[in-house]
Write a protein that holds these residues in place. Sequence first.
Motif, PDB file in Angstrom:
ATOM      1  N   VAL A   1       2.578 -10.603  10.640  1.00 39.17           N
ATOM      2  CA  VAL A   1       2.319  -9.732  11.794  1.00 39.17           C
ATOM      3  C   VAL A   1       2.830 -10.392  13.080  1.00 39.17           C
ATOM      4  CG1 VAL A   1      -0.018 -10.597  12.299  1.00 39.17           C
ATOM      5  CG2 VAL A   1       0.576  -8.251  12.879  1.00 39.17           C
TER       6      VAL A   1
ATOM      7  N   LYS B   1       1.199 -13.598   3.869  1.00 37.65           N
ATOM      8  CA  LYS B   1       1.838 -12.311   4.161  1.00 37.65           C
ATOM      9  C   LYS B   1       1.268 -11.679   5.434  1.00 37.65           C
ATOM     10  CE  LYS B   1       3.986  -8.466   2.032  1.00 37.65           C
ATOM     11  NZ  LYS B   1       3.996  -7.451   0.975  1.00 37.65           N
ATOM     12  N   LEU B   2      -0.052 -11.819   5.607  1.00 40.43           N
ATOM     13  CA  LEU B   2      -0.690 -11.255   6.804  1.00 40.43           C
ATOM     14  C   LEU B   2      -0.126 -11.853   8.083  1.00 40.43           C
ATOM     15  CD1 LEU B   2      -4.495 -11.073   6.166  1.00 40.43           C
ATOM     16  CD2 LEU B   2      -3.082  -9.295   7.174  1.00 40.43           C
TER      17      LEU B   2
ATOM     18  N   GLY C   1      -5.100  -4.704  12.760  1.00 37.79           N
ATOM     19  CA  GLY C   1      -4.602  -3.475  13.359  1.00 37.79           C
ATOM     20  C   GLY C   1      -5.658  -2.689  14.123  1.00 37.79           C
ATOM     21  N   THR C   2      -6.940  -2.899  13.806  1.00 41.02           N
ATOM     22  CA  THR C   2      -8.006  -2.228  14.553  1.00 41.02           C
ATOM     23  C   THR C   2      -7.892  -2.590  16.034  1.00 41.02           C
ATOM     24  OG1 THR C   2      -9.365  -2.673  12.614  1.00 41.02           O
ATOM     25  CG2 THR C   2     -10.482  -1.707  14.503  1.00 41.02           C
TER      26      THR C   2
ATOM     27  N   TYR D   1      -1.618  -1.714  -6.811  1.00 40.76           N
ATOM     28  CA  TYR D   1      -2.183  -2.201  -8.069  1.00 40.76           C
ATOM     29  C   TYR D   1      -3.336  -1.337  -8.578  1.00 40.76           C
ATOM     30  CZ  TYR D   1      -6.355  -4.339  -5.933  1.00 40.76           C
ATOM     31  OH  TYR D   1      -7.541  -4.544  -5.293  1.00 40.76           O
TER      32      TYR D   1
ATOM     33  N   THR E   1      -2.741   4.600  13.647  1.00 41.25           N
ATOM     34  CA  THR E   1      -3.293   3.909  14.822  1.00 41.25           C
ATOM     35  C   THR E   1      -3.787   2.503  14.485  1.00 41.25           C
ATOM     36  OG1 THR E   1      -5.522   4.740  14.484  1.00 41.25           O
ATOM     37  CG2 THR E   1      -4.068   6.077  15.848  1.00 41.25           C
ATOM     38  N   VAL E   2      -4.125   2.252  13.219  1.00 41.36           N
ATOM     39  CA  VAL E   2      -4.665   0.933  12.879  1.00 41.36           C
ATOM     40  C   VAL E   2      -3.659   0.048  12.138  1.00 41.36           C
ATOM     41  CG1 VAL E   2      -7.028   1.778  12.775  1.00 41.36           C
ATOM     42  CG2 VAL E   2      -5.674   1.683  10.689  1.00 41.36           C
ATOM     43  N   CYS E   3      -2.427   0.533  11.974  1.00 39.83           N
ATOM     44  CA  CYS E   3      -1.453  -0.316  11.286  1.00 39.83           C
ATOM     45  C   CYS E   3      -0.919  -1.362  12.261  1.00 39.83           C
ATOM     46  CB  CYS E   3      -0.302   0.516  10.723  1.00 39.83           C
ATOM     47  SG  CYS E   3       0.912  -0.552   9.932  1.00 39.83           S
ATOM     48  N   PRO E   4      -1.085  -2.644  11.929  1.00 43.41           N
ATOM     49  CA  PRO E   4      -0.683  -3.693  12.875  1.00 43.41           C
ATOM     50  C   PRO E   4       0.826  -3.843  13.006  1.00 43.41           C
ATOM     51  CG  PRO E   4      -1.439  -4.690  10.834  1.00 43.41           C
ATOM     52  CD  PRO E   4      -1.701  -3.214  10.719  1.00 43.41           C
ATOM     53  N   VAL E   5       1.575  -3.292  12.048  1.00 42.96           N
ATOM     54  CA  VAL E   5       3.023  -3.535  12.061  1.00 42.96           C
ATOM     55  C   VAL E   5       3.860  -2.251  12.148  1.00 42.96           C
ATOM     56  CG1 VAL E   5       2.917  -5.765  10.896  1.00 42.96           C
ATOM     57  CG2 VAL E   5       2.995  -3.688   9.525  1.00 42.96           C
TER      58      VAL E   5
ATOM     59  N   ALA F   1     -12.353  -5.013  -1.041  1.00 36.87           N
ATOM     60  CA  ALA F   1     -12.038  -5.070  -2.469  1.00 36.87           C
ATOM     61  C   ALA F   1     -10.893  -6.047  -2.741  1.00 36.87           C
ATOM     62  CB  ALA F   1     -11.690  -3.667  -2.959  1.00 36.87           C
ATOM     63  N   LYS F   2      -9.905  -6.012  -1.851  1.00 34.45           N
ATOM     64  CA  LYS F   2      -8.724  -6.841  -2.056  1.00 34.45           C
ATOM     65  C   LYS F   2      -9.081  -8.328  -2.067  1.00 34.45           C
ATOM     66  CE  LYS F   2      -5.757  -7.259   1.426  1.00 34.45           C
ATOM     67  NZ  LYS F   2      -5.254  -8.564   1.816  1.00 34.45           N
TER      68      LYS F   2
ATOM     69  N   ILE G   1       2.142  -5.465   5.483  1.00 28.29           N
ATOM     70  CA  ILE G   1       1.683  -6.846   5.255  1.00 28.29           C
ATOM     71  C   ILE G   1       0.390  -6.879   4.438  1.00 28.29           C
ATOM     72  CG2 ILE G   1       2.856  -7.840   7.274  1.00 28.29           C
ATOM     73  CD1 ILE G   1       0.091  -7.748   8.719  1.00 28.29           C
TER      74      ILE G   1
ATOM     75  N   CYS H   1      -2.559  -5.556   4.778  1.00 27.01           N
ATOM     76  CA  CYS H   1      -3.820  -5.881   5.446  1.00 27.01           C
ATOM     77  C   CYS H   1      -4.941  -4.955   4.977  1.00 27.01           C
ATOM     78  CB  CYS H   1      -3.671  -5.801   6.960  1.00 27.01           C
ATOM     79  SG  CYS H   1      -3.611  -4.125   7.593  1.00 27.01           S
TER      80      CYS H   1
ATOM     81  N   ILE I   1     -15.177   0.030  -5.589  1.00 25.62           N
ATOM     82  CA  ILE I   1     -14.304  -0.944  -6.260  1.00 25.62           C
ATOM     83  C   ILE I   1     -14.930  -2.334  -6.172  1.00 25.62           C
ATOM     84  CG2 ILE I   1     -12.024  -2.036  -6.243  1.00 25.62           C
ATOM     85  CD1 ILE I   1     -10.993   0.615  -4.950  1.00 25.62           C
TER      86      ILE I   1
ATOM     87  N   GLY J   1      -5.946  -2.255   6.225  1.00 23.79           N
ATOM     88  CA  GLY J   1      -6.660  -1.603   7.334  1.00 23.79           C
ATOM     89  C   GLY J   1      -6.562  -0.092   7.320  1.00 23.79           C
TER      90      GLY J   1
ATOM     91  N   TYR K   1       0.856  -1.182   0.000  1.00 22.51           N
ATOM     92  CA  TYR K   1       0.000   0.000   0.000  1.00 22.51           C
ATOM     93  C   TYR K   1       0.894   1.234   0.000  1.00 22.51           C
ATOM     94  CZ  TYR K   1      -4.135  -2.838   0.527  1.00 22.51           C
ATOM     95  OH  TYR K   1      -5.143  -3.727   0.282  1.00 22.51           O
TER      96      TYR K   1
ATOM     97  N   THR L   1      -9.836  -4.876  10.925  1.00 17.84           N
ATOM     98  CA  THR L   1      -8.684  -5.707  10.563  1.00 17.84           C
ATOM     99  C   THR L   1      -7.832  -5.934  11.812  1.00 17.84           C
ATOM    100  OG1 THR L   1      -7.635  -3.668   9.890  1.00 17.84           O
ATOM    101  CG2 THR L   1      -8.557  -5.011   8.144  1.00 17.84           C
TER     102      THR L   1
ATOM    103  N   GLN M   1     -11.086  -9.213  -5.196  1.00 21.25           N
ATOM    104  CA  GLN M   1     -10.256  -9.184  -6.398  1.00 21.25           C
ATOM    105  C   GLN M   1      -9.585 -10.537  -6.633  1.00 21.25           C
ATOM    106  OE1 GLN M   1      -6.588  -8.570  -5.969  1.00 21.25           O
ATOM    107  NE2 GLN M   1      -6.094  -8.211  -8.109  1.00 21.25           N
TER     108      GLN M   1
END
Lengths: 101, 447
Positions: free
Chosen positions: B61, B57-58, B361-362, A59, A19-23, B207-208, A41, A43, B245, A45, A3, B359, B211
């Motif tokens: 984390v 990939k997720l 990160g939330t 993309y 604040t919402v990025c897990p990494v 969307a991801k 990663i 995600c 999207i 989010g 992203y 997600t 897709q």
Amino acid sequence: MPYVVTDHCTGCRYTECVTVCPVECFHIDDDMTYIDPDNCIDCGGCVPACPVGAIQPSYLLSPDQQKWIEINRRRSAETPVVTMRLTPLAGADERKRALGL
Amino acid sequence: MTTVPRYHVAIVGAGPSGFYAAEALLRSDKNIAVDLFERLPVPYGLVRFGVAPDHAKLKQVTAVFERIAQMPGFRFVGGVEIGVDIGIDDLRRSYHAVILATGAALGREMGLTGENLPGTHQASDFVGWYNGHPDYRDLTFDFGGERAVVIGHGNVALDVARILVKTPDELRHTDIAGHALEALAESRIREVHLVGRGGPDGTRFSAKELQEFGTLGNCDPGVEMGDLAIDPFVPPQGVDPERKIAIGLLDAFSRRAWEKSRRCLFRFHLAPVGFEGHERVNRAVFRWSAQGEGLEQDVGIDTNLVFLSVGRRSAPVADVPYDAGRGVHANAGGRIGVEGEEVPGLYVCGWSKRGPQGTIGTNRACALDTVEKLLADLGSLPSPPSTAADSVVSSIWQRQGLRLDFEAWRAIDLAEVARGRVLGKPREKFVSVEAMIAAAKGKDIAC
Ligand SMILES: Cc1cc2nc3c(=O)[nH]c(=O)nc-3n(C[C@H](O)[C@H](O)[C@H](O)COP(=O)(O)OP(=O)(O)OC[C@H]3O[C@@H](n4cnc5c(N)ncnc54)[C@H](O)[C@@H]3O)c2cc1C
Ligand code: SF4
Ligand code: SF4
């Protein structure tokens, strides 16, 4: 498919994204934030968290926005990580209105 | 120089929200020690047992959680179920504060006729099974029919459908449980119907994830146009970009031919009514209604495999107030209890606070918010004896006869990765608690 932060972010810095990025892969300079593509990663989010729609998966970038992939990579390597929400830059709300958001 | 911690906080549940809460506490300016309790010997909650095996990939984390586990003052205490092995009140007596981060382990039932017929399953059971969760490994699913139905239009439903239509070769090099790979390799399913109540603009698909359906090796996505009114793919005014999207992707799917051997068919405006069958389900019945036109009609889909993916709820913990409506531990912004009558020193974060949404990160923002409240209260909470937390943990380890701590997890992790390597997988999970413990013992951690 990382992203990337695009120019909608410039002059805003709400940092809701952070604040919402897990990494913790957001970096910051005086103007805007950048995503470290090696740590992201995918995600997704941060996309809905950004109030001005500045973040996109690479993309989906239009040809004239492709340059942001490289800018994010380069600037994230040169700038510090940001882990917490900051106070928005002065003028951020005007910028948001100017974008019609 | 290390100082003796002034405050002890227990966190229950080693999923993302438990780890992020631990991090926020250990990063605070207070001198806090954190014990993270987990039912299983293995950490990471739904990152290990929920996130789909083909989304490798997720799962990276977990590197962040490993770093948190290295922070001074952090202790992982696996293999203990709070509310069963230790009561919540016993824990509260031994710690300044307790944070519940127990997730949302149970599927939501719909209360429809035939919902319990064999062949009708909760999506959460299937997800636990293919991800090798010990609680679900003995379940069986019948992949002998040609058509499966998945009810719900969220990302979990997409995961379930994708696992059903991917080929063994597409799954072989993921960390999918061995038993699932074997059973799915024999699957005769050709068609998966993804059924929802709303229209193309009313899904919760990201969307991801949507897709991905355009890129599957052996499956074409499609849309049952008979379900839809005219111009169904025109995004409503003011819709957010993500939804736009998603609608565009569904539009593209609707124009695709079915050429590959499997198909995933998106269905709309169908509200589930019930399930028919004698020994097992053979038909799912829905009520179709045309938007705004007052037309209604029953629609049956012949199938002997149904997955309900309409939400999850937290498992109640003994002696903790429960909000049955929301399916979470009753809380006012992270403090357990109702507004004005909070239980002192008891908090909640993650999916067991806000329900299954957002997600990974939330949960970080959510845990930070809960920890802020805890830190504000900390000075006014009664102090337990300074050795109480250590006594709790050492009595657990004594009872277990070994320490199921983070070192033990590391031994399990290494053994899983080694088992995976010979199969070309990132890991081959142990699917029973006994096997996990045996692997942990391999590293000589007996007390
Ligand atoms: C099928 C599925 C797919 C998903 N895919 C994605 C995705 O692609 N991207 C994304 O960002 N997010 C995804 N998520 C969401 C993500 O997994 C959650 O947001 C996150 O795991 C919630 O974290 P949590 O810590 O609140 O709960 P959990 O991860 O559920 O962790 C709770 C932990 O508490 C433990 N526990 C429960 N009760 C007790 C007890 N009494 N005593 C001790 N321990 C206990 C459990 O064993 C578990 O380890 C997915 C979720 C599911 C279900
Ligand atoms: S939320 Fe959006 S605008 Fe604000 S800092 Fe992040 S990317 Fe920039
Ligand atoms: S996509 Fe996820 S990991 Fe990547 S920058 Fe956004 S929030 Fe962080």
